[in-house]
Design a protein around this motif. Structure first.
Motif, mmCIF file in Angstrom:
data_model
loop_
_atom_site.group_PDB
_atom_site.id
_atom_site.type_symbol
_atom_site.label_atom_id
_atom_site.label_comp_id
_atom_site.label_asym_id
_atom_site.label_seq_id
_atom_site.Cartn_x
_atom_site.Cartn_y
_atom_site.Cartn_z
ATOM 1 N N THR B 41 36.306 -18.694 46.499
ATOM 2 C CA THR B 41 36.889 -19.318 45.903
ATOM 3 C C THR B 41 37.539 -18.773 44.374
ATOM 4 N N GLU B 83 41.068 -25.498 46.588
ATOM 5 C CA GLU B 83 39.825 -25.856 47.174
ATOM 6 C C GLU B 83 40.231 -27.410 46.547
ATOM 7 N N ASP B 159 42.550 -23.046 50.646
ATOM 8 C CA ASP B 159 40.957 -22.647 50.273
ATOM 9 C C ASP B 159 40.402 -24.000 50.960
ATOM 10 N N GLU B 160 39.446 -23.560 52.070
ATOM 11 C CA GLU B 160 39.308 -24.915 52.742
ATOM 12 C C GLU B 160 39.695 -26.363 53.391
HETATM 13 MG MG MG Z 1 35.044 -22.469 47.514
#
Ligand code: MG
Ligand code: ADP
Lengths: 290, 234
Positions: B41, B83, B159-160
């Motif tokens: 991140t 994220e 991000d994820e």
């Molecule tokens: Mg992360």
């Protein structure tokens, strides 16, 4: 006392309260978005009042007509202040922001003292003694105009935040700072815009309130305190709350003046604050603290 | 398209990214794999201009963008699906999407991009007037992707995106990313689901403690014993 008197005083307090509310609205916008407490709020209000007084005394310009230009001037001052002075302090601890804003406040008060001296200045418009009779109730023309002007400015601000893309972007910043960075909003500029808008509220409120109140430099700290009382009473971060808090405090002050003595009005404003803090700590329209 | 050279990023004394170099080719899907706290991140946020690197260089199509503020980076066509989704909870779905289109590069195409996003995620059209905070996790993720697409990005860093979503929704999400890539979008993908992301990726990097410890094509990493042990549980 005849019953109409109560009604007259209540209406007068309500109209004054609307102007207070507009001033507090500015504080609420600044805190709600930028998360900086503007301890120079009332001092900025007195600056606007002096501008209105000078324009009236020197050029004969009516404060109500000058409301928008003065608001625009204060907007520019607020925008510049945020860009140059406050943005560098955003990431610093709160006590250092506090010192910065208090310093600004002290400079403003003393600057006004140097330029205008300690004596009260006043604006005498041609309609200063006009009034409207609605049935048995008599309403001061100046106070009516003042209240209406405050409503107008507040409504314009609400509309801006609700409908204008930049207004929505400011709300987005207040809602989720990281999210604002993620989508590529220019947060620093939006902060400056918010501080500018808060200052513009104060500018408009200052121009309006010279119709009702004489201005002296020490009025600044008193108004800062008043704005805090109103915002905390109405609910921190709630824009309608700021207006409502203003009306409530305006009414309270007027009634205190009627039943006791005008000099007791602050005591009652604080009493309202204490009651609210005791029984509804989040303020009348504030969200419950978790 | 995007090049990162010797990037170092710290939070105070904590060095979160420690000399990372990587390259993202135009039209590729590049996977970044790593355990929690590896610095994924931080890497993405630094590329996006939300964090300032202590050292290193980031270039986009040959131009140095190191240290540019995030609004400038976004306007160069680098988008992010962050994220935790990072929607604006008290704004409506439509207002959230409008915020994605505030960039100068996208402002004039807002109507067309909105149609496209609503075609991609009809659920968002149904919920347009609803506050984003009231959406389910999957819907919020759609909104985060839709909001990003409103900015007309050429490259998107995910991000994820499947964190906390039900398995069927995860499949749909990854399919969407694959489709967007087919339409020409360059993607950087950080995924918990390592096997799937390596299958999707043309190139992949393994990040450990802020350093790239392994890189190669997705297939190479899928076949690598260290990757299979550490991330695929085999
Ligand atoms: Mg992360
Ligand atoms: N805001 C922060 N302040 C201090 N340390 C942080 C912060 N964010 C992340 N870190 C640290 O930086 C390292 C990398 O974190 P992160 O980039 O979030 O990793 P990942 O996304 O791979 O899980 C971790 O050790 C984490 O604890």
């Amino acid at each position: 006392m005849p019953a109409e008197i109560y009604l007259n005083v209540a209406i007068s307090g309500l109209l004054t309260g609307l102007v207070y509310g507009l001033m507090a609205l500015g504080l609420s916008v600044i805190f709600g978005v930028v998360r900086v407490v503007n301890f120079a709020h009332g001092e900025m209000m007195t600056v606007a009042m002096y501008v209105a007084v000078v324009l009236f005394a020197q050029l004969g310009l009516d404060p109500l007509l000058m409301m928008l230009p003065i608001a625009a001037l204060l907007f520019a001052v607020g925008y510049a202040m945020q860009m140059a002075l406050i943005n560098p302090f955003i990431a610093r601890p709160e006590h250092s922001q506090f010192m910065l804003m208090v310093a600004v406040a002290i400079i403003l008060v003393n600057g006004l003292l140097i330029v205008f001296g300690p004596d009260a200045q006043t604006v005498q418009t041609s309609y200063a003694f006009d009034s409207f009779a609605v049935g048995p109730v008599i309403v001061d023309a100046t106070k009516l105009y003042a209240g209406l002007a405050a409503i107008l400015v507040a409504a314009a601000l609400f509309a801006f935040f609700q409908f204008a893309p930049l207004g929505k972007a400011i709300r987005a910043c207040a809602d989720n700072y990281t999210g604002a960075l993620v989508v590529g909003l220019d947060v620093k500029r939006l902060y400056a815009l918010s501080f500018g808008l808060g200052a513009a509220c104060v500018g408009a409120a200052g121009a309006i309130i010279v119709l009702i109140v004489d201005v002296t430099p020490p009025l600044g700290p008193a108004y800062t305190l008043l704005a805090f009382i109103i915002v905390i009473t109405g609910g921190l971060g709630s824009m309608p709350g700021a207006l409502l808090g203003g009306i409530l405090i305006g009414l309270t002050e007027a009634m205190a003046g009627l039943f006791f003595t005008p000099s007791a009005k602050s005591m009652f404003a604080f009493a309202i604050l204490v009651l609210v803090l005791l029984f509804r700590p989040q303020g009348i329209m504030g969200k419950r603290l978790t | 398209m995007l090049t990162v050279e010797n990037l170092e990023v710290s939070y105070g004394d904590v060095r979160a990214v420690d000399g990372v170099s990587l390259e993202v080719a135009e039209g590729a899907i590049v996977a970044i794999v790593g355990a929690n706290g590896a610095g994924k991140t931080t890497l993405i946020r630094t590329i996006a201009g939300m964090l300032r690197p202590a050292r290193g260089r980031i270039t986009l199509r040959g131009a140095d963008i190191t240290g540019l503020p995030s609004h400038r980076v976004c306007n160069l066509g680098v988008g992010q699906v962050a994220e935790g989704r990072q929607v604006f909870p008290s704004l409506t779905v439509l207002e959230n999407l409008e915020m994605g289109a505030m960039l100068p590069r996208a402002r004039n195409d807002q109507a067309r991009n909105l149609d496209r996003v609503f075609m991609l995620f009809p659920k968002l059209a149904e919920r347009a007037g609803q506050a984003a905070g009231t959406l389910s996790g999957g819907e919020q993720q759609m909104l985060a992707i839709g909001r990003c697409l409103m900015g007309k990005p050429d490259l998107v860093m995910f991000d994820e995106p499947s964190l906390g979503l039900a398995p069927t929704i995860v499949q749909a999400m990854l399919q969407t990313i694959r489709d967007l890539n087919r339409e020409g979008l360059t993607c950087v993908l950080v995924e918990q689901n390592v096997a799937v992301s390596l299958k999707l990726a043309s190139r992949a990097y393994v990040l450990e403690n802020g350093r790239v410890t392994l890189s190669g094509t997705g297939e190479e990493l899928l076949a690598d014993d260290r990757v299979r042990q550490a991330y695929l549980g085999m």
